[in-house]
Design an enzyme around this catalytic site. Structure first.
Site, PDB file in Angstrom:
ATOM      1  N   ARG A   1       5.405   4.984  19.422  1.00 38.97           N
ATOM      2  CA  ARG A   1       4.547   4.172  18.563  1.00 38.97           C
ATOM      3  C   ARG A   1       4.801   2.718  18.941  1.00 38.97           C
ATOM      4  NH1 ARG A   1       2.321   6.277  14.516  1.00 38.97           N
ATOM      5  NH2 ARG A   1       3.973   7.818  14.206  1.00 38.97           N
TER       6      ARG A   1
ATOM      7  N   CYS B   1       0.858   8.928  11.885  1.00 39.34           N
ATOM      8  CA  CYS B   1      -0.331   8.450  12.607  1.00 39.34           C
ATOM      9  C   CYS B   1      -1.570   8.500  11.713  1.00 39.34           C
ATOM     10  CB  CYS B   1      -0.567   9.287  13.862  1.00 39.34           C
ATOM     11  SG  CYS B   1       0.799   9.237  15.031  1.00 39.34           S
TER      12      CYS B   1
END
Length: 151
Positions: free
Chosen positions: A114, A45
């Site tokens: 995600r 991330c």
């Protein structure tokens, strides 16, 4: 679960920018790129969101805003954004309610997967990509910009 061709589920969430952001407020004005990601400060991330933030001018040129969403608090979002130079708004979906609406909540782990959703100016989902594993990051900003340019 595919949302492509359907109206994007609407939501209002608190953002790292200090205000609440409502998805439908962008209707008629700009496309929206929703970037769901598991956790602030995590390795993948911390590569993904700065990359999207660094492409913000390209997204603006394509008529889109980018919104990052995960279950962390606004306070964690602000600290992470400051440390990594992230300028896109980061939205706090602390109960994973929005992640569930978009089919990307991983309830047993307490995180979202995600995923990237492109929503057009009319509020319709035009593209979605959900990574098979949270550690994967295969859809980069350039690929999303191509989707936007095709709208």
């Amino acid at each position: 679960m595919t949302l492509v061709g359907q109206p994007a589920p609407d939501f209002t969430l608190p953002a790292s920018t200090g205000q609440d952001i409502t998805l439908s407020s962008y209707r008629g004005q700009s496309h929206v790129v929703l970037v769901f990601y598991p956790l602030d400060f995590s390795p993948v991330c911390s590569m993904q969101l700065p990359e999207y933030s660094g492409s913000q001018d390209d997204f603006t040129e394509a008529g889109a805003v980018v919104l990052g969403i995960n279950r962390d608090s606004v306070y964690a979002h602000r600290a992470w954004a400051a440390e990594y130079g992230i300028e896109v708004p980061l939205l706090a979906d602390m109960q994973l309610e929005v992640a569930r609406q978009y089919g990307v909540a991983i309830d047993e782990r307490g995180i979202s997967g995600r995923a990237v959703f492109v929503i057009d100016r009319e509020g319709v989902v035009r593209y979605q990509h959900v990574e098979e594993q949270t550690g994967q990051y295969t859809v980069r900003p350039g690929a999303v910009l191509e989707q936007l340019r095709g709208l």
